[in-house]
Design a protein around this motif. Sequence first.
Motif, PDB file in Angstrom:
ATOM      1  N   THR A 215       0.841  -1.183   0.000  1.00 25.99           N
ATOM      2  CA  THR A 215       0.000   0.000   0.000  1.00 25.99           C
ATOM      3  C   THR A 215       0.884   1.244   0.000  1.00 25.99           C
ATOM      4  O   THR A 215       2.064   1.193   0.357  1.00 25.99           O
ATOM      5  N   TYR A 216       0.304   2.355  -0.406  1.00 26.09           N
ATOM      6  CA  TYR A 216       1.072   3.597  -0.422  1.00 26.09           C
ATOM      7  C   TYR A 216       1.523   3.977   0.986  1.00 26.09           C
ATOM      8  O   TYR A 216       2.591   4.569   1.164  1.00 26.09           O
ATOM      9  N   ARG A 217       0.729   3.663   1.989  1.00 22.05           N
ATOM     10  CA  ARG A 217       1.123   3.956   3.369  1.00 22.05           C
ATOM     11  C   ARG A 217       2.380   3.175   3.753  1.00 22.05           C
ATOM     12  O   ARG A 217       3.278   3.690   4.409  1.00 22.05           O
ATOM     13  N   GLU A 218       2.430   1.924   3.346  1.00 21.66           N
ATOM     14  CA  GLU A 218       3.616   1.123   3.643  1.00 21.66           C
ATOM     15  C   GLU A 218       4.817   1.622   2.859  1.00 21.66           C
ATOM     16  O   GLU A 218       5.943   1.640   3.377  1.00 21.66           O
ATOM     17  N   ALA A 219       4.591   2.043   1.616  1.00 21.93           N
ATOM     18  CA  ALA A 219       5.684   2.608   0.825  1.00 21.93           C
ATOM     19  C   ALA A 219       6.188   3.904   1.456  1.00 21.93           C
ATOM     20  O   ALA A 219       7.390   4.197   1.417  1.00 21.93           O
ATOM     21  N   PHE A 220       5.285   4.672   2.043  1.00 22.48           N
ATOM     22  CA  PHE A 220       5.667   5.904   2.729  1.00 22.48           C
ATOM     23  C   PHE A 220       6.594   5.603   3.898  1.00 22.48           C
ATOM     24  O   PHE A 220       7.607   6.287   4.108  1.00 22.48           O
ATOM     25  N   ALA A 221       6.298   4.554   4.662  1.00 22.84           N
ATOM     26  CA  ALA A 221       7.166   4.170   5.775  1.00 22.84           C
ATOM     27  C   ALA A 221       8.539   3.746   5.274  1.00 22.84           C
ATOM     28  O   ALA A 221       9.563   4.066   5.896  1.00 22.84           O
ATOM     29  N   VAL A 222       8.588   3.045   4.145  1.00 25.61           N
ATOM     30  CA  VAL A 222       9.870   2.653   3.554  1.00 25.61           C
ATOM     31  C   VAL A 222      10.649   3.887   3.124  1.00 25.61           C
ATOM     32  O   VAL A 222      11.874   3.976   3.319  1.00 25.61           O
ATOM     33  N   TYR A 223       9.955   4.854   2.534  1.00 18.93           N
ATOM     34  CA  TYR A 223      10.595   6.104   2.116  1.00 18.93           C
ATOM     35  C   TYR A 223      11.217   6.831   3.309  1.00 18.93           C
ATOM     36  O   TYR A 223      12.372   7.275   3.257  1.00 18.93           O
ATOM     37  N   LEU A 224      10.448   6.957   4.396  1.00 15.24           N
ATOM     38  CA  LEU A 224      10.975   7.630   5.586  1.00 15.24           C
ATOM     39  C   LEU A 224      12.201   6.892   6.119  1.00 15.24           C
ATOM     40  O   LEU A 224      13.212   7.516   6.447  1.00 15.24           O
ATOM     41  N   ARG A 225      12.098   5.577   6.205  1.00 22.12           N
ATOM     42  CA  ARG A 225      13.179   4.776   6.779  1.00 22.12           C
ATOM     43  C   ARG A 225      14.453   4.819   5.941  1.00 22.12           C
ATOM     44  O   ARG A 225      15.558   4.985   6.477  1.00 22.12           O
ATOM     45  N   ASP A 226      14.311   4.701   4.619  1.00 25.08           N
ATOM     46  CA  ASP A 226      15.482   4.511   3.756  1.00 25.08           C
ATOM     47  C   ASP A 226      15.976   5.787   3.084  1.00 25.08           C
ATOM     48  O   ASP A 226      17.157   5.870   2.723  1.00 25.08           O
ATOM     49  N   VAL A 227      15.098   6.780   2.906  1.00 25.23           N
ATOM     50  CA  VAL A 227      15.476   7.984   2.168  1.00 25.23           C
ATOM     51  C   VAL A 227      15.466   9.226   3.044  1.00 25.23           C
ATOM     52  O   VAL A 227      16.428   9.990   3.059  1.00 25.23           O
ATOM     53  N   TYR A 228      14.405   9.431   3.801  1.00 24.53           N
ATOM     54  CA  TYR A 228      14.207  10.720   4.471  1.00 24.53           C
ATOM     55  C   TYR A 228      15.005  10.871   5.760  1.00 24.53           C
ATOM     56  O   TYR A 228      15.558  11.938   6.034  1.00 24.53           O
ATOM     57  N   TYR A 229      15.076   9.836   6.569  1.00 23.35           N
ATOM     58  CA  TYR A 229      15.691   9.955   7.895  1.00 23.35           C
ATOM     59  C   TYR A 229      17.213   9.824   7.945  1.00 23.35           C
ATOM     60  O   TYR A 229      17.853  10.518   8.750  1.00 23.35           O
ATOM     61  N   PRO A 230      17.847   8.941   7.178  1.00 24.78           N
ATOM     62  CA  PRO A 230      19.287   8.696   7.392  1.00 24.78           C
ATOM     63  C   PRO A 230      20.153   9.925   7.160  1.00 24.78           C
ATOM     64  O   PRO A 230      19.909  10.729   6.249  1.00 24.78           O
ATOM     65  N   THR A 231      21.180  10.051   7.956  1.00 25.75           N
ATOM     66  CA  THR A 231      22.081  11.206   7.871  1.00 25.75           C
ATOM     67  C   THR A 231      22.686  11.359   6.488  1.00 25.75           C
ATOM     68  O   THR A 231      22.782  12.481   5.957  1.00 25.75           O
ATOM     69  N   TYR A 232      23.117  10.262   5.891  1.00 27.67           N
ATOM     70  CA  TYR A 232      23.809  10.346   4.607  1.00 27.67           C
ATOM     71  C   TYR A 232      22.919  10.853   3.481  1.00 27.67           C
ATOM     72  O   TYR A 232      23.413  11.236   2.421  1.00 27.67           O
ATOM     73  N   ASN A 233      21.610  10.889   3.685  1.00 27.16           N
ATOM     74  CA  ASN A 233      20.702  11.451   2.681  1.00 27.16           C
ATOM     75  C   ASN A 233      20.295  12.882   2.981  1.00 27.16           C
ATOM     76  O   ASN A 233      19.602  13.504   2.172  1.00 27.16           O
ATOM     77  N   ARG A 234      20.704  13.424   4.125  1.00 27.76           N
ATOM     78  CA  ARG A 234      20.222  14.746   4.539  1.00 27.76           C
ATOM     79  C   ARG A 234      21.349  15.749   4.756  1.00 27.76           C
ATOM     80  O   ARG A 234      21.280  16.608   5.623  1.00 27.76           O
ATOM     81  N   LEU A 235      22.390  15.641   3.961  1.00 28.06           N
ATOM     82  CA  LEU A 235      23.550  16.519   4.107  1.00 28.06           C
ATOM     83  C   LEU A 235      23.450  17.803   3.296  1.00 28.06           C
ATOM     84  O   LEU A 235      24.302  18.677   3.412  1.00 28.06           O
ATOM     85  N   ASP A 236      22.411  17.937   2.470  1.00 24.32           N
ATOM     86  CA  ASP A 236      22.333  19.096   1.578  1.00 24.32           C
ATOM     87  C   ASP A 236      22.280  20.411   2.344  1.00 24.32           C
ATOM     88  O   ASP A 236      23.051  21.339   2.068  1.00 24.32           O
ATOM     89  N   GLY A 237      21.349  20.515   3.294  1.00 17.95           N
ATOM     90  CA  GLY A 237      21.209  21.766   4.026  1.00 17.95           C
ATOM     91  C   GLY A 237      22.446  22.109   4.833  1.00 17.95           C
ATOM     92  O   GLY A 237      22.916  23.256   4.834  1.00 17.95           O
ATOM     93  N   LEU A 238      23.003  21.126   5.534  1.00 20.17           N
ATOM     94  CA  LEU A 238      24.215  21.359   6.315  1.00 20.17           C
ATOM     95  C   LEU A 238      25.375  21.772   5.415  1.00 20.17           C
ATOM     96  O   LEU A 238      26.144  22.685   5.743  1.00 20.17           O
ATOM     97  N   THR A 239      25.501  21.121   4.257  1.00 15.86           N
ATOM     98  CA  THR A 239      26.599  21.424   3.333  1.00 15.86           C
ATOM     99  C   THR A 239      26.494  22.838   2.795  1.00 15.86           C
ATOM    100  O   THR A 239      27.482  23.591   2.772  1.00 15.86           O
TER     101      THR A 239
END
Length: 406
Positions: A215-239
């Motif tokens: 379901t899209y809800r489950e895909a959303f949880a996968v997105y948060l877990r694998d793309v949105y939350y990890p540090t290595y994916n969120r370096l743009d603003g800090l950089t």
Amino acid sequence: MNTITVASSKPLDPLDETTSLETAATRRALGPDLLRALAILLVMLVHLPVEATPLLLAEIRPYGWIGVDIFFVLSGYLIGSQLMAEVTRRNAVDFKTFYLRRAFRILPAFLLVLASYTFIPSLRDAPTMQSAWRFLTFTVNFGLDPRLGGTFTEAWSLSVEEHFYLLLPLLVVLLKRRATVVFVALLVAAIVIAGMGLRFALWQNQVGPAAEIQTYREAFAVYLRDVYYPTYNRLDGLTFGVALAAIRLFRPLLWERYLPPFIALGIGGMAVTAALVIFSIRGPFAETNLPLVFQPLAGAVVGFPLFSAGVALILGALLDLQPRIGRWHLPAISGIATLSYSLYLTHKGVYHLDQMVFGRDNLQGLSGFIIYLATCFLVAATLWFLVERNFLTLRDHLMSRSNRTN
């Protein structure tokens, strides 16, 4: 990189050097405060249920998550400025002092809120919670599945900040002799491009397949877990925040020549607008009610760095305009910015308490929104006065005594 004399030997830190709300209003730079106040209000809005959101804010609410990215740019600039200015003055970084100051700033309020959630389950804003050790080690943002632990998930961004605090001082020391303009530009480009490539790969291999078979809800949880939350994916603003600090400290004439305030504001505004347009393009998720934080491929890959670059340009312009806007008397903005950390730690829990005290049916529309705001600021002000301010005062006392001893 050829060094120059910086305009101020101690960069303004809207969070770090205040001991009262009164001094906050007089010692803080208005430009960063405007962005910080906007950021925390957006974050508070995005966590507010739809039924308690006034109609005037309903169109803004889906974009409230961008407040976190504003925080990242601000943090990159402020911490980067402090460290690079110190290296310019002393040719070294005092690691002990830096980490002690950060610990006194971050840990007391965080540990109190974490203890409250851990030992008083009725305060939790979700049925489940990640293990306490993951919060204590600031690893909660790795593998964070909100389906398996939704309480205090906002601490994911604090984990990103902590990783940044650990790594940036080392990076500044290592690069102090070879950090030419070209080298820094290539390093920034490499970090941004690597992040884009990694998010693309994770979307293609993890999120896309999940959206097809779950379901899209489950895909959303996968997105948060694998793309949105990890540090290595969120370096743009800090950089981009650190890059802004480096340019303004070491190449101010270059900044002044090519990016005067209103040019920087214009380009930054266009970049932010373009990113928001990209974020709003839902593609196959157009008919779902998933939050706009769930970004299709274009938003996940391009939107984050584009938005962060725009915010960095706007921040630079506001800093240049400080002699003008600094005359504005806006104590409410400085007050919100001062309380932003306490607000960030407590706002989700406060709404849960509001539901327990007032009942969900009484938290509807404008009246519910007013109750939410009032109780959030009451709790945040209490936490700031009783915990944050006292530990900042203690920190400054210990640091000054240590300096006298040395």
